[in-house]
Design a protein around this motif. Structure first.
Motif, PDB file in Angstrom:
ATOM      1  N   ASP A  14       0.859  -1.175   0.000  1.00  0.00           N
ATOM      2  CA  ASP A  14       0.000   0.000   0.000  1.00  0.00           C
ATOM      3  C   ASP A  14       0.900   1.230   0.000  1.00  0.00           C
ATOM      4  OD1 ASP A  14      -1.374   2.249   1.720  1.00  0.00           O
ATOM      5  OD2 ASP A  14      -2.997   1.026   0.871  1.00  0.00           O
ATOM      6  N   SER A  15       0.618   2.194  -0.878  1.00  0.00           N
ATOM      7  CA  SER A  15       1.493   3.365  -1.010  1.00  0.00           C
ATOM      8  C   SER A  15       1.468   4.279   0.209  1.00  0.00           C
ATOM      9  CB  SER A  15       1.126   4.169  -2.261  1.00  0.00           C
ATOM     10  OG  SER A  15      -0.190   4.676  -2.160  1.00  0.00           O
ATOM     11  N   GLN A  16       0.394   4.238   0.991  1.00  0.00           N
ATOM     12  CA  GLN A  16       0.325   5.111   2.159  1.00  0.00           C
ATOM     13  C   GLN A  16       0.800   4.424   3.434  1.00  0.00           C
ATOM     14  OE1 GLN A  16      -3.694   6.621   2.213  1.00  0.00           O
ATOM     15  NE2 GLN A  16      -3.251   8.112   0.622  1.00  0.00           N
ATOM     16  N   SER A  17       0.334   3.198   3.669  1.00  0.00           N
ATOM     17  CA  SER A  17       0.674   2.525   4.931  1.00  0.00           C
ATOM     18  C   SER A  17       1.948   1.696   4.839  1.00  0.00           C
ATOM     19  CB  SER A  17      -0.477   1.616   5.370  1.00  0.00           C
ATOM     20  OG  SER A  17      -0.581   0.489   4.510  1.00  0.00           O
ATOM     21  N   GLY A  18       2.326   1.294   3.621  1.00  0.00           N
ATOM     22  CA  GLY A  18       3.493   0.425   3.454  1.00  0.00           C
ATOM     23  C   GLY A  18       3.199  -1.042   3.740  1.00  0.00           C
ATOM     24  N   GLU A  19       1.957  -1.353   4.095  1.00  0.00           N
ATOM     25  CA  GLU A  19       1.571  -2.742   4.384  1.00  0.00           C
ATOM     26  C   GLU A  19       1.582  -3.570   3.108  1.00  0.00           C
ATOM     27  OE1 GLU A  19       0.796  -4.218   7.402  1.00  0.00           O
ATOM     28  OE2 GLU A  19       1.516  -2.354   8.270  1.00  0.00           O
ATOM     29  N   PRO A  20       2.049  -4.839   3.181  1.00  0.00           N
ATOM     30  CA  PRO A  20       2.036  -5.697   1.996  1.00  0.00           C
ATOM     31  C   PRO A  20       0.610  -6.014   1.560  1.00  0.00           C
ATOM     32  CG  PRO A  20       2.667  -6.952   3.935  1.00  0.00           C
ATOM     33  CD  PRO A  20       2.587  -5.520   4.355  1.00  0.00           C
ATOM     34  N   LEU A  21       0.400  -6.122   0.240  1.00  0.00           N
ATOM     35  CA  LEU A  21      -0.897  -6.504  -0.301  1.00  0.00           C
ATOM     36  C   LEU A  21      -0.848  -7.998  -0.618  1.00  0.00           C
ATOM     37  CD1 LEU A  21      -1.771  -3.466  -2.580  1.00  0.00           C
ATOM     38  CD2 LEU A  21      -2.393  -3.886  -0.197  1.00  0.00           C
ATOM     39  N   ILE A  22      -1.396  -8.784   0.275  1.00  0.00           N
ATOM     40  CA  ILE A  22      -1.385 -10.243   0.159  1.00  0.00           C
ATOM     41  C   ILE A  22      -2.389 -10.670  -0.895  1.00  0.00           C
ATOM     42  CG2 ILE A  22      -1.770 -12.411   1.385  1.00  0.00           C
ATOM     43  CD1 ILE A  22      -1.132 -10.774   3.987  1.00  0.00           C
ATOM     44  N   GLY A  23      -1.945 -11.457  -1.863  1.00  0.00           N
ATOM     45  CA  GLY A  23      -2.831 -11.968  -2.906  1.00  0.00           C
ATOM     46  C   GLY A  23      -3.074 -11.013  -4.055  1.00  0.00           C
ATOM     47  N   ALA A  24      -2.278  -9.936  -4.169  1.00  0.00           N
ATOM     48  CA  ALA A  24      -2.393  -9.044  -5.326  1.00  0.00           C
ATOM     49  C   ALA A  24      -1.998  -9.825  -6.574  1.00  0.00           C
ATOM     50  CB  ALA A  24      -1.487  -7.824  -5.161  1.00  0.00           C
ATOM     51  N   ASN A  25      -2.674  -9.555  -7.690  1.00  0.00           N
ATOM     52  CA  ASN A  25      -2.378 -10.230  -8.952  1.00  0.00           C
ATOM     53  C   ASN A  25      -1.374  -9.425  -9.761  1.00  0.00           C
ATOM     54  OD1 ASN A  25      -4.226 -12.487  -8.768  1.00  0.00           O
ATOM     55  ND2 ASN A  25      -5.807 -10.928  -8.823  1.00  0.00           N
ATOM     56  N   VAL A  26      -0.320 -10.090 -10.232  1.00  0.00           N
ATOM     57  CA  VAL A  26       0.701  -9.480 -11.076  1.00  0.00           C
ATOM     58  C   VAL A  26       0.650 -10.225 -12.407  1.00  0.00           C
ATOM     59  CG1 VAL A  26       3.141  -8.935 -11.323  1.00  0.00           C
ATOM     60  CG2 VAL A  26       2.104  -9.006  -9.035  1.00  0.00           C
ATOM     61  N   ILE A  27       0.223  -9.535 -13.471  1.00  0.00           N
ATOM     62  CA  ILE A  27       0.031 -10.149 -14.782  1.00  0.00           C
ATOM     63  C   ILE A  27       1.071  -9.605 -15.752  1.00  0.00           C
ATOM     64  CG2 ILE A  27      -1.594 -10.533 -16.674  1.00  0.00           C
ATOM     65  CD1 ILE A  27      -2.485 -11.725 -13.980  1.00  0.00           C
ATOM     66  N   ILE A  28       1.737 -10.505 -16.471  1.00  0.00           N
ATOM     67  CA  ILE A  28       2.746 -10.151 -17.467  1.00  0.00           C
ATOM     68  C   ILE A  28       2.149 -10.373 -18.850  1.00  0.00           C
ATOM     69  CG2 ILE A  28       5.078 -10.625 -18.319  1.00  0.00           C
ATOM     70  CD1 ILE A  28       4.915  -9.683 -15.362  1.00  0.00           C
ATOM     71  N   ASP A  29       2.279  -9.366 -19.743  1.00  0.00           N
ATOM     72  CA  ASP A  29       1.739  -9.480 -21.091  1.00  0.00           C
ATOM     73  C   ASP A  29       2.722  -8.863 -22.070  1.00  0.00           C
ATOM     74  OD1 ASP A  29      -0.019 -10.019 -23.161  1.00  0.00           O
ATOM     75  OD2 ASP A  29      -1.265  -8.257 -22.792  1.00  0.00           O
ATOM     76  N   GLY A  30       3.006  -9.589 -23.131  1.00  0.00           N
ATOM     77  CA  GLY A  30       3.891  -9.076 -24.176  1.00  0.00           C
ATOM     78  C   GLY A  30       4.786 -10.164 -24.719  1.00  0.00           C
ATOM     79  N   ASN A  31       5.276  -9.975 -25.942  1.00  0.00           N
ATOM     80  CA  ASN A  31       6.183 -10.922 -26.600  1.00  0.00           C
ATOM     81  C   ASN A  31       5.630 -12.348 -26.605  1.00  0.00           C
ATOM     82  OD1 ASN A  31       8.094  -8.983 -27.241  1.00  0.00           O
ATOM     83  ND2 ASN A  31       9.230  -9.277 -25.352  1.00  0.00           N
ATOM     84  N   GLY A  32       4.311 -12.490 -26.733  1.00  0.00           N
ATOM     85  CA  GLY A  32       3.706 -13.818 -26.765  1.00  0.00           C
ATOM     86  C   GLY A  32       3.589 -14.480 -25.411  1.00  0.00           C
ATOM     87  N   VAL A  33       3.938 -13.775 -24.349  1.00  0.00           N
ATOM     88  CA  VAL A  33       3.867 -14.329 -22.997  1.00  0.00           C
ATOM     89  C   VAL A  33       2.639 -13.742 -22.301  1.00  0.00           C
ATOM     90  CG1 VAL A  33       4.987 -14.420 -20.740  1.00  0.00           C
ATOM     91  CG2 VAL A  33       6.349 -14.640 -22.821  1.00  0.00           C
ATOM     92  N   ASN A  34       1.853 -14.592 -21.685  1.00  0.00           N
ATOM     93  CA  ASN A  34       0.708 -14.152 -20.893  1.00  0.00           C
ATOM     94  C   ASN A  34       0.682 -15.033 -19.651  1.00  0.00           C
ATOM     95  OD1 ASN A  34      -1.592 -13.015 -19.923  1.00  0.00           O
ATOM     96  ND2 ASN A  34      -2.934 -13.799 -21.518  1.00  0.00           N
ATOM     97  N   THR A  35       1.268 -14.545 -18.575  1.00  0.00           N
ATOM     98  CA  THR A  35       1.389 -15.320 -17.343  1.00  0.00           C
ATOM     99  C   THR A  35       1.281 -14.377 -16.152  1.00  0.00           C
ATOM    100  OG1 THR A  35       2.720 -17.007 -16.221  1.00  0.00           O
ATOM    101  CG2 THR A  35       3.920 -15.178 -17.216  1.00  0.00           C
ATOM    102  N   GLY A  36       1.331 -14.913 -14.970  1.00  0.00           N
ATOM    103  CA  GLY A  36       1.260 -14.061 -13.802  1.00  0.00           C
ATOM    104  C   GLY A  36       1.454 -14.834 -12.520  1.00  0.00           C
ATOM    105  N   ALA A  37       1.290 -14.124 -11.417  1.00  0.00           N
ATOM    106  CA  ALA A  37       1.441 -14.709 -10.087  1.00  0.00           C
ATOM    107  C   ALA A  37       0.667 -13.863  -9.093  1.00  0.00           C
ATOM    108  CB  ALA A  37       2.916 -14.761  -9.690  1.00  0.00           C
ATOM    109  N   ALA A  38       0.413 -14.432  -7.941  1.00  0.00           N
ATOM    110  CA  ALA A  38      -0.184 -13.694  -6.824  1.00  0.00           C
ATOM    111  C   ALA A  38       0.891 -13.469  -5.772  1.00  0.00           C
ATOM    112  CB  ALA A  38      -1.354 -14.475  -6.238  1.00  0.00           C
ATOM    113  N   THR A  39       0.808 -12.346  -5.082  1.00  0.00           N
ATOM    114  CA  THR A  39       1.789 -12.046  -4.041  1.00  0.00           C
ATOM    115  C   THR A  39       1.572 -12.927  -2.814  1.00  0.00           C
ATOM    116  OG1 THR A  39       0.405 -10.257  -3.166  1.00  0.00           O
ATOM    117  CG2 THR A  39       2.093  -9.648  -4.777  1.00  0.00           C
TER     118      THR A  39
END
Length: 67
Positions: A14-39
């Motif tokens: 979180d940009s204000q509290s600095g607390e980690p965001l558990i389970g945030a989705n991080v999606i990668i797209d480009g160069n034929g790659v479409n993948t991701g992960a959760a925090t």
């Protein structure tokens, strides 16, 4: 042709509290790659992808998406 993979790592907080965001989705797209992960419980993620240029989209319930 030889293709090298890289490990993309980071931490989503979180940009204000600095607390980690558990389970945030991080999606990668480009160069034929479409993948991701959760925090994990520390807000950390790790994704192995081929070297190249990508768009990274981060989403979490209650927050605006970030690309």
């Amino acid at each position: 042709m030889f293709s090298q993979n890289i490990n993309l790592t980071g931490q989503i907080t979180d940009s204000q509290s600095g607390e980690p965001l558990i389970g945030a989705n991080v999606i990668i797209d480009g160069n034929g790659v479409n993948t991701g992960a959760a925090t994990d419980y520390n807000g950390d993620y790790r994704i192995e992808i081929p070297a190249g240029s990508y768009k990274i989209k981060i989403s979490y319930i209650g927050y605006s998406d970030f690309t």
